[in-house]
Design an enzyme around this catalytic site. Sequence first.
Site, PDB file in Angstrom:
ATOM      1  N   GLY A 100       0.835  -1.207   0.000  1.00 45.83           N
ATOM      2  CA  GLY A 100       0.000   0.000   0.000  1.00 45.83           C
ATOM      3  C   GLY A 100       0.863   1.247   0.000  1.00 45.83           C
ATOM      4  O   GLY A 100       1.835   1.311   0.752  1.00 45.83           O
ATOM      5  N   ARG A 130       1.423  -5.004  -5.816  1.00 48.85           N
ATOM      6  CA  ARG A 130       1.493  -6.245  -5.042  1.00 48.85           C
ATOM      7  C   ARG A 130       1.905  -7.341  -6.018  1.00 48.85           C
ATOM      8  O   ARG A 130       1.526  -7.301  -7.189  1.00 48.85           O
ATOM      9  CB  ARG A 130       0.146  -6.525  -4.388  1.00 48.85           C
ATOM     10  CG  ARG A 130      -0.167  -5.453  -3.337  1.00 48.85           C
ATOM     11  CD  ARG A 130      -1.261  -5.843  -2.377  1.00 48.85           C
ATOM     12  NE  ARG A 130      -1.169  -5.045  -1.154  1.00 48.85           N
ATOM     13  CZ  ARG A 130      -1.752  -3.852  -0.984  1.00 48.85           C
ATOM     14  NH1 ARG A 130      -2.456  -3.312  -1.938  1.00 48.85           N
ATOM     15  NH2 ARG A 130      -1.615  -3.213   0.154  1.00 48.85           N
ATOM     16  N   ASP A 146       4.430  -4.614   6.408  1.00 46.04           N
ATOM     17  CA  ASP A 146       5.040  -5.856   6.903  1.00 46.04           C
ATOM     18  C   ASP A 146       5.140  -6.939   5.827  1.00 46.04           C
ATOM     19  O   ASP A 146       6.084  -7.731   5.853  1.00 46.04           O
ATOM     20  CB  ASP A 146       4.342  -6.361   8.175  1.00 46.04           C
ATOM     21  CG  ASP A 146       2.864  -6.592   7.978  1.00 46.04           C
ATOM     22  OD1 ASP A 146       2.350  -6.255   6.896  1.00 46.04           O
ATOM     23  OD2 ASP A 146       2.225  -7.112   8.908  1.00 46.04           O
ATOM     24  N   THR A 183       4.003   2.725   5.817  1.00 47.45           N
ATOM     25  CA  THR A 183       2.583   2.349   5.876  1.00 47.45           C
ATOM     26  C   THR A 183       1.830   3.360   6.728  1.00 47.45           C
ATOM     27  O   THR A 183       2.361   3.816   7.738  1.00 47.45           O
ATOM     28  CB  THR A 183       2.379   0.928   6.482  1.00 47.45           C
ATOM     29  OG1 THR A 183       0.997   0.773   6.826  1.00 47.45           O
ATOM     30  CG2 THR A 183       3.190   0.699   7.739  1.00 47.45           C
ATOM     31  N   ASP A 212      -0.631   2.683   8.531  1.00 48.16           N
ATOM     32  CA  ASP A 212      -1.285   2.021   9.670  1.00 48.16           C
ATOM     33  C   ASP A 212      -0.493   2.065  10.975  1.00 48.16           C
ATOM     34  O   ASP A 212      -1.058   1.807  12.038  1.00 48.16           O
ATOM     35  CB  ASP A 212      -1.573   0.556   9.322  1.00 48.16           C
ATOM     36  CG  ASP A 212      -2.640   0.434   8.259  1.00 48.16           C
ATOM     37  OD1 ASP A 212      -3.450   1.363   8.132  1.00 48.16           O
ATOM     38  OD2 ASP A 212      -2.650  -0.588   7.539  1.00 48.16           O
ATOM     39  N   ASP A 249       1.444  -0.075  12.163  1.00 46.14           N
ATOM     40  CA  ASP A 249       1.294  -1.353  12.864  1.00 46.14           C
ATOM     41  C   ASP A 249       2.533  -2.234  12.721  1.00 46.14           C
ATOM     42  O   ASP A 249       2.439  -3.452  12.714  1.00 46.14           O
ATOM     43  CB  ASP A 249       0.053  -2.097  12.327  1.00 46.14           C
ATOM     44  CG  ASP A 249       0.144  -2.335  10.830  1.00 46.14           C
ATOM     45  OD1 ASP A 249       1.071  -1.812  10.185  1.00 46.14           O
ATOM     46  OD2 ASP A 249      -0.719  -3.056  10.298  1.00 46.14           O
ATOM     47  N   ARG A 282      -7.039  -2.259   9.630  1.00 44.14           N
ATOM     48  CA  ARG A 282      -7.638  -3.584   9.547  1.00 44.14           C
ATOM     49  C   ARG A 282      -7.540  -4.332  10.874  1.00 44.14           C
ATOM     50  O   ARG A 282      -8.530  -4.730  11.449  1.00 44.14           O
ATOM     51  CB  ARG A 282      -6.887  -4.391   8.499  1.00 44.14           C
ATOM     52  CG  ARG A 282      -7.812  -4.796   7.412  1.00 44.14           C
ATOM     53  CD  ARG A 282      -7.135  -4.912   6.112  1.00 44.14           C
ATOM     54  NE  ARG A 282      -7.885  -4.098   5.187  1.00 44.14           N
ATOM     55  CZ  ARG A 282      -8.327  -4.530   4.038  1.00 44.14           C
ATOM     56  NH1 ARG A 282      -8.062  -5.731   3.647  1.00 44.14           N
ATOM     57  NH2 ARG A 282      -9.024  -3.733   3.256  1.00 44.14           N
TER      58      ARG A 282
HETATM   59  P1  ADP Z   1       2.357  -4.267   2.746  1.00 48.87           P
HETATM   60  O1  ADP Z   1       3.801  -4.330   2.404  1.00 48.87           O
HETATM   61  O2  ADP Z   1       1.807  -2.884   2.662  1.00 48.87           O
HETATM   62  O3  ADP Z   1       2.068  -4.998   4.043  1.00 48.87           O
HETATM   63  P2  ADP Z   1       1.319  -6.574   1.266  1.00 48.87           P
HETATM   64  O4  ADP Z   1       1.086  -7.401   2.495  1.00 48.87           O
HETATM   65  O5  ADP Z   1       0.282  -6.605   0.196  1.00 48.87           O
HETATM   66  O6  ADP Z   1       1.549  -5.017   1.597  1.00 48.87           O
HETATM   67  O7  ADP Z   1       2.712  -7.046   0.653  1.00 48.87           O
HETATM   68  C1  ADP Z   1       3.275  -6.401  -0.460  1.00 48.87           C
HETATM   69  C2  ADP Z   1       4.071  -7.377  -1.264  1.00 48.87           C
HETATM   70  O8  ADP Z   1       5.139  -7.925  -0.456  1.00 48.87           O
HETATM   71  C3  ADP Z   1       3.313  -8.619  -1.732  1.00 48.87           C
HETATM   72  O9  ADP Z   1       2.557  -8.356  -2.896  1.00 48.87           O
HETATM   73  C4  ADP Z   1       4.450  -9.571  -2.014  1.00 48.87           C
HETATM   74  O10 ADP Z   1       5.104  -9.244  -3.221  1.00 48.87           O
HETATM   75  C5  ADP Z   1       5.397  -9.258  -0.860  1.00 48.87           C
HETATM   76  N1  ADP Z   1       5.111 -10.171   0.241  1.00 48.87           N
HETATM   77  C6  ADP Z   1       4.083 -10.135   1.116  1.00 48.87           C
HETATM   78  N2  ADP Z   1       4.107 -11.189   1.951  1.00 48.87           N
HETATM   79  C7  ADP Z   1       5.157 -11.951   1.582  1.00 48.87           C
HETATM   80  C8  ADP Z   1       5.709 -13.196   2.018  1.00 48.87           C
HETATM   81  N3  ADP Z   1       5.164 -13.884   3.029  1.00 48.87           N
HETATM   82  N4  ADP Z   1       6.801 -13.681   1.371  1.00 48.87           N
HETATM   83  C9  ADP Z   1       7.370 -12.997   0.363  1.00 48.87           C
HETATM   84  N5  ADP Z   1       6.891 -11.825  -0.117  1.00 48.87           N
HETATM   85  C10 ADP Z   1       5.821 -11.306   0.479  1.00 48.87           C
END
Ligand code: ADP
Length: 334
Positions: A23, A84, A115, A138, A140, A142, A184
């Site tokens: 995000g 993503r 995260d 982020t 959030d 969090d 969330r």
């Molecule tokens: P944020 O980084 O804002 O928490 P997301 O959770 O959507 O957003 O994660 C962003 C991107 O980070 C995902 O689309 C993916 O490419 C990568 N990512 C998320 N979780 C994992 C994971 N468990 N292992 C490897 N890459 C991950």
Amino acid sequence: MYTLPSLEITRTYKAIAVLTSGGDAPGMNPAIRGVVRAALGQGIRVFGINRGYSGLIAGDMEEMNSASVSNIVQRGGTILKSDRCEGFKRPEVRAQAAEILRNHSIDALVVIGGDGSLTGAHLLFEETGIDVIGLPGTIDNDIFGTDDTIGFDTAVNTALDAIDKIRDTATSHERHFLVEVMGRNSGFIAINVGMAAGAELIVVPERAVEVSQISQELAESRQAGTGSSGIIVVAEGPEPGLTYRLAERLREHNQDPRVCILGHIQRGGSPTGHDRVLATCMGAMAVRYLCAGYSDIMVGVRDGRILDVPLHDVISFRKGLDPTLLDLALQVHR
Ligand code: ADP
């Protein structure tokens, strides 16, 4: 202002890369600027990777110079775009990403994101040895290991701005408004916005509250003459829009609140001065940490001090809302 650690330069890099992922958050641009300018200052080439991990595995990157980050400090969003990328959750895709970086003689990657993005960065380091530094980007707030994240302050102020306007209508029509803010799994935005807006009630995922209790509090404040109108700040919870259901349930209890979902406006806009300073310090410190031999860490801030937090800890632990703060926030609104 922050207290910065003094770090000794023990190594250098020919080239590093930076990307924004997940995000978007206001302040990502000043963070990119901090990384680019600090790296150039150390004689390190910098590549900007477009669209997060999707762009990385597509080799979509270009070299940046000082002018590439001119005039962006005040802009919301991210000039590198964000995305993503489900594929990055697979080890073979991360191996491919490392190969692409090495083909460009890039040995280190700065990842700005939440995260999920930081989890990807940690795994990339663990499996391929590419040095990584994470920055908490982020709205959030969090992320474990840091008091503050890039974009949080701006999001709180954006929501406040909107609530101040909604309050005019709430007062004129003697109505209650349920205002849904982002968050969330955590009520950081809701608590801060609720406190700063002088909300009559704050509903967060960390503290379950019965609909009947909300209804009773609204009725009591009406009777006491302190609340014919008002704002109830609600953290979105598992999915955006659930606040409409809360309003329906309140109607069953003879309350008739209006609903306003702030939604994506909270992500956008020019970063506040606070977020610009935080992001700039974190961006520049990412490069300093690399040159001091650190890797697989996130740059965080605790008690006004910039520090390094192992990415393993960042992704293993959950940051909770301070229960005392929660008690205090809920108490002053009753
Ligand atoms: P944020 O980084 O804002 O928490 P997301 O959770 O959507 O957003 O994660 C962003 C991107 O980070 C995902 O689309 C993916 O490419 C990568 N990512 C998320 N979780 C994992 C994971 N468990 N292992 C490897 N890459 C991950």
